[in-house]
Design an enzyme around this catalytic site. Sequence first.
Site, PDB file in Angstrom:
ATOM      1  N   SER A 257      -4.589  -0.449   0.564  1.00 20.09           N
ATOM      2  CA  SER A 257      -6.327  -0.360   2.170  1.00 20.09           C
ATOM      3  C   SER A 257      -6.981  -1.544   1.679  1.00 20.09           C
ATOM      4  CB  SER A 257      -6.683   0.574   2.229  1.00 20.09           C
ATOM      5  OG  SER A 257      -7.850   0.856   3.121  1.00 20.09           O
TER       6      SER A 257
ATOM      7  N   THR B 240       1.954  -5.679  17.370  1.00 15.59           N
ATOM      8  CA  THR B 240       1.709  -6.618  17.589  1.00 15.59           C
ATOM      9  C   THR B 240       0.826  -7.568  16.207  1.00 15.59           C
ATOM     10  OG1 THR B 240       1.974  -7.438  19.723  1.00 15.59           O
ATOM     11  CG2 THR B 240       0.567  -9.130  18.231  1.00 15.59           C
TER      12      THR B 240
ATOM     13  N   ASN C 267      -9.871   9.649  -5.556  1.00  9.99           N
ATOM     14  CA  ASN C 267     -10.930   9.535  -4.738  1.00  9.99           C
ATOM     15  C   ASN C 267     -12.860   9.531  -4.697  1.00  9.99           C
ATOM     16  OD1 ASN C 267     -10.042  10.807  -3.741  1.00  9.99           O
ATOM     17  ND2 ASN C 267     -11.329  10.513  -1.781  1.00  9.99           N
TER      18      ASN C 267
ATOM     19  N   CYS D 249     -14.929  11.034   4.199  1.00  6.99           N
ATOM     20  CA  CYS D 249     -14.420  11.039   4.535  1.00  6.99           C
ATOM     21  C   CYS D 249     -14.719  12.721   5.326  1.00  6.99           C
ATOM     22  CB  CYS D 249     -12.711  11.601   4.721  1.00  6.99           C
ATOM     23  SG  CYS D 249     -12.052  10.099   4.582  1.00  6.99           S
TER      24      CYS D 249
ATOM     25  N   HIS E 243      -9.746  -2.477   3.308  1.00  6.65           N
ATOM     26  CA  HIS E 243     -10.941  -2.632   2.917  1.00  6.65           C
ATOM     27  C   HIS E 243     -11.999  -2.160   2.196  1.00  6.65           C
ATOM     28  CE1 HIS E 243     -12.093   1.435   4.129  1.00  6.65           C
ATOM     29  NE2 HIS E 243     -11.058   1.548   4.431  1.00  6.65           N
TER      30      HIS E 243
ATOM     31  N   GLN F 267      -7.083   3.426  -4.100  1.00  5.35           N
ATOM     32  CA  GLN F 267      -9.095   3.068  -5.154  1.00  5.35           C
ATOM     33  C   GLN F 267      -8.163   2.199  -6.731  1.00  5.35           C
ATOM     34  OE1 GLN F 267     -11.253   3.744  -4.281  1.00  5.35           O
ATOM     35  NE2 GLN F 267     -11.805   5.148  -2.635  1.00  5.35           N
TER      36      GLN F 267
ATOM     37  N   GLY G  49      -5.030   2.452   4.760  1.00  6.03           N
ATOM     38  CA  GLY G  49      -4.896   3.438   3.664  1.00  6.03           C
ATOM     39  C   GLY G  49      -3.951   4.643   4.824  1.00  6.03           C
ATOM     40  N   THR G  50      -4.483   5.378   5.673  1.00  4.26           N
ATOM     41  CA  THR G  50      -4.320   6.977   6.579  1.00  4.26           C
ATOM     42  C   THR G  50      -2.900   6.422   6.634  1.00  4.26           C
ATOM     43  OG1 THR G  50      -6.449   7.071   6.694  1.00  4.26           O
ATOM     44  CG2 THR G  50      -5.370   8.172   8.402  1.00  4.26           C
TER      45      THR G  50
END
Length: 384
Positions: free
Chosen positions: A199, A237, A149, A325, A201, A178, A69-70
């Site tokens: 994202s 890659t 979030n 974060c 995860h 989210q 996401g970042t």
Amino acid sequence: MIYFDNSATTKVAPSVLETYTKVSQQVWGNPSSLHNFGETAFHLLEQSRQQIADLIGAKPNEIFFTSGGTEGDNWVVKGTAMEKRTFGKHLITTAVEHPAIHNSMEQLKELGFDVTYLPVDKEGRISIADLKAAIRPDTILVSVMAVNNEIGTIQPLTEVAEVLKAYPKIHFHIDAVQGIGKGIQDMIMNDRVDFVTFSGHKFHAPRGIGFIYARQGRKLAPLMTGGGQENNWRSGTENLPAIAGMAKALRLLLTDETEKVARERAIKQRVYDHIKTFPKVTIFSQPTTGFAPHILCFTINGVRGETIVHAFEDQGIYLSTTSACSSKKHLASSTLMAMHTPEAVATSAIRISLDEHNTLAEADEFNQVFDKLYKRFSKINADA
């Protein structure tokens, strides 16, 4: 153990981990290589891209893989600025965005761009009137998160899209990190959106993998240059095991989505109905459709958030202050501060965040532990 910190990260699903391991062991060729082993890897890469596109209602050439996401947020914000800087240098976002958006905007301000941060109301939601008033002839991007979030507010994405239909040259970006799998995909993948960030995860895929949706025909300057992977948009890659795992995780997430969302909402309601009866509790996440089903943010007034988190941890229940974060920096919730919540209250905020594997039995156990801790905190405050 009760894990109520799924907005920070989710556990990798066993079948996803199995896919990750299998691809790592059996398909380790570089998708860019010309030999058969490389071709096998390339075909798996494109199969994963096709599956993700089908799941969100996109075309495979509109899916670009990232590290999460970042990176996705940074790429859309800065990539738009680089691509469209000759047309304008004004960007619009909200006062309650994730730091990946906010800090990217602040960097661009140092480079001469102008940023408007839309204020929010007492529920953390922007005003469409404010958006209309903020748009200028030199506006090149509007970036609005789908789900906050920290407190779970769902932004009025459909209304934003309607406004921006009159401004077809402005890039419209949604941070859906989210929001995926929470019953609002129609709002996220609306017919005006240009870019969306996801994202892995956050939905039981491995860490370090994500993707963006980029509408066909829209241009975005690359941040990662090099070997020309991802159609020259994002070199490097490809992390094929994680990509294959993410495709599987997304399919699992969106299977029976309606039932999963209902289960999360019921758990949130069970906790909400219990804690709202305590006089020193302030709740910021309402159990309504204007808020995501999986996030519940509240305070025990007079007790710092990290104190509450560790007290629950001692009882085997894992939750967080409002953002993973910023939790270790002991910062007040940026969302609550933008909502003009007193700092003393904002520093007490904690967040429960659910996923489809949590249960009502866990909610009941949380409520029992809450009673015990609330009594302890009240006694400490009284003695002080």
